[in-house]
Write a protein that holds these residues in place. Sequence first.
Motif, mmCIF file in Angstrom:
data_model
loop_
_atom_site.group_PDB
_atom_site.id
_atom_site.type_symbol
_atom_site.label_atom_id
_atom_site.label_comp_id
_atom_site.label_asym_id
_atom_site.label_seq_id
_atom_site.Cartn_x
_atom_site.Cartn_y
_atom_site.Cartn_z
ATOM 1 N N MET A 45 42.548 20.583 41.497
ATOM 2 C CA MET A 45 42.826 19.595 40.471
ATOM 3 C C MET A 45 41.502 18.970 40.042
ATOM 4 N N ARG A 46 41.339 18.807 38.728
ATOM 5 C CA ARG A 46 40.148 18.145 38.207
ATOM 6 C C ARG A 46 40.543 16.741 37.777
ATOM 7 N N VAL A 47 39.853 15.743 38.351
ATOM 8 C CA VAL A 47 40.083 14.344 38.019
ATOM 9 C C VAL A 47 38.888 13.864 37.202
ATOM 10 N N ALA A 48 39.155 13.231 36.063
ATOM 11 C CA ALA A 48 38.076 12.759 35.200
ATOM 12 C C ALA A 48 38.439 11.417 34.584
ATOM 13 N N GLY A 49 37.428 10.615 34.322
ATOM 14 C CA GLY A 49 37.610 9.367 33.595
ATOM 15 C C GLY A 49 38.071 8.187 34.412
ATOM 16 N N ALA A 50 38.115 8.299 35.734
ATOM 17 C CA ALA A 50 38.563 7.181 36.573
ATOM 18 C C ALA A 50 37.499 6.098 36.628
ATOM 19 N N GLY A 51 37.929 4.851 36.657
ATOM 20 C CA GLY A 51 37.011 3.726 36.786
ATOM 21 C C GLY A 51 36.272 3.720 38.115
ATOM 22 N N VAL A 52 36.897 4.236 39.154
ATOM 23 C CA VAL A 52 36.231 4.396 40.455
ATOM 24 C C VAL A 52 35.541 5.755 40.398
ATOM 25 N N GLU A 53 34.237 5.768 40.226
ATOM 26 C CA GLU A 53 33.478 7.003 40.004
ATOM 27 C C GLU A 53 33.683 8.028 41.120
ATOM 28 N N ALA A 54 33.803 7.577 42.360
ATOM 29 C CA ALA A 54 33.949 8.502 43.497
ATOM 30 C C ALA A 54 35.234 9.316 43.423
ATOM 31 N N VAL A 55 36.225 8.835 42.684
ATOM 32 C CA VAL A 55 37.505 9.543 42.544
ATOM 33 C C VAL A 55 37.351 10.790 41.669
ATOM 34 N N ASN A 56 36.444 10.744 40.708
ATOM 35 C CA ASN A 56 36.266 11.847 39.764
ATOM 36 C C ASN A 56 35.700 13.095 40.450
ATOM 37 N N GLY A 57 36.118 14.271 39.967
ATOM 38 C CA GLY A 57 35.613 15.533 40.502
ATOM 39 C C GLY A 57 36.728 16.539 40.686
ATOM 40 N N VAL A 58 36.384 17.643 41.327
ATOM 41 C CA VAL A 58 37.356 18.706 41.560
ATOM 42 C C VAL A 58 37.866 18.626 42.992
ATOM 43 N N ALA A 75 33.574 12.489 49.060
ATOM 44 C CA ALA A 75 32.693 11.718 48.185
ATOM 45 C C ALA A 75 32.272 10.438 48.897
ATOM 46 N N MET A 76 31.162 9.873 48.460
ATOM 47 C CA MET A 76 30.699 8.595 48.986
ATOM 48 C C MET A 76 31.431 7.475 48.241
ATOM 49 N N TRP A 77 31.937 6.511 49.001
ATOM 50 C CA TRP A 77 32.598 5.344 48.426
ATOM 51 C C TRP A 77 32.279 4.152 49.311
ATOM 52 N N ASN A 78 31.780 3.093 48.712
ATOM 53 C CA ASN A 78 31.384 1.890 49.456
ATOM 54 C C ASN A 78 30.468 2.220 50.631
ATOM 55 N N GLY A 79 29.567 3.179 50.420
ATOM 56 C CA GLY A 79 28.586 3.528 51.446
ATOM 57 C C GLY A 79 29.098 4.410 52.567
ATOM 58 N N HIS A 80 30.313 4.926 52.432
ATOM 59 C CA HIS A 80 30.900 5.777 53.476
ATOM 60 C C HIS A 80 31.312 7.120 52.893
ATOM 61 N N ASP A 91 58.203 8.745 47.159
ATOM 62 C CA ASP A 91 58.586 7.881 46.034
ATOM 63 C C ASP A 91 58.517 8.622 44.702
ATOM 64 N N ASP A 92 58.433 9.949 44.763
ATOM 65 C CA ASP A 92 58.411 10.800 43.565
ATOM 66 C C ASP A 92 57.205 10.542 42.670
ATOM 67 N N GLN A 93 56.079 10.225 43.279
ATOM 68 C CA GLN A 93 54.860 10.008 42.524
ATOM 69 C C GLN A 93 53.683 10.675 43.226
ATOM 70 N N PHE A 94 52.708 11.097 42.427
ATOM 71 C CA PHE A 94 51.443 11.547 42.982
ATOM 72 C C PHE A 94 50.546 10.332 43.166
ATOM 73 N N TRP A 95 49.740 10.366 44.211
ATOM 74 C CA TRP A 95 48.807 9.275 44.510
ATOM 75 C C TRP A 95 47.422 9.861 44.754
ATOM 76 N N ILE A 96 46.394 9.151 44.324
ATOM 77 C CA ILE A 96 45.015 9.469 44.694
ATOM 78 C C ILE A 96 44.606 8.373 45.658
ATOM 79 N N SER A 97 44.237 8.781 46.877
ATOM 80 C CA SER A 97 43.966 7.790 47.909
ATOM 81 C C SER A 97 42.984 8.318 48.951
ATOM 82 N N VAL A 98 42.581 7.408 49.828
ATOM 83 C CA VAL A 98 41.736 7.720 50.980
ATOM 84 C C VAL A 98 42.490 7.274 52.218
ATOM 85 N N GLN A 99 42.531 8.136 53.221
ATOM 86 C CA GLN A 99 43.165 7.797 54.492
ATOM 87 C C GLN A 99 42.073 7.285 55.433
#
Length: 152
Positions: A45-58, A75-80, A91-99
Amino acid sequence: TTKVKILELSNRYLQKKFNTLIRKYDTGEDSDILVKKYKKTWGGMRVAGAGVEAVNGVYSYTGCFNKVSIFSKRAMWNGHDEIFSIAYYADDQFWISVQKREKKCTIDFYRTQETNETEDTIDNAIWCVAGDGIEPAPTVVNVIEKGLNNTL
């Protein structure tokens, strides 16, 4: 020769992996459906245009949960160094998240607005900000479906 033996072992290993994948999807479904499911493991999946830059990419295929594919990327996010995932939940939705395993929690960034989305309709999904996400919400494209798998 050694090179021939290595090639033979590689071929055997790949054949075993292929057979394991096919058995995983061998549910008596039409072979076209099986092929489609198997092809999903080639792409991402290609993610583009997210306000959180680390979310964007393949995001690459990393497995299945509840018979739905999961796609992830590092990806690096908040130094990690984090692993971001696109996953479909009950809940019948897709989510973009970090565990966050050390904190035993999930940090959500974006989710689909419409319910009953599937991998086949994710290209038409409307994404919105959730949790720690920042405007704008991203667009998400199934790379293999768009024929862009060579750009992964």
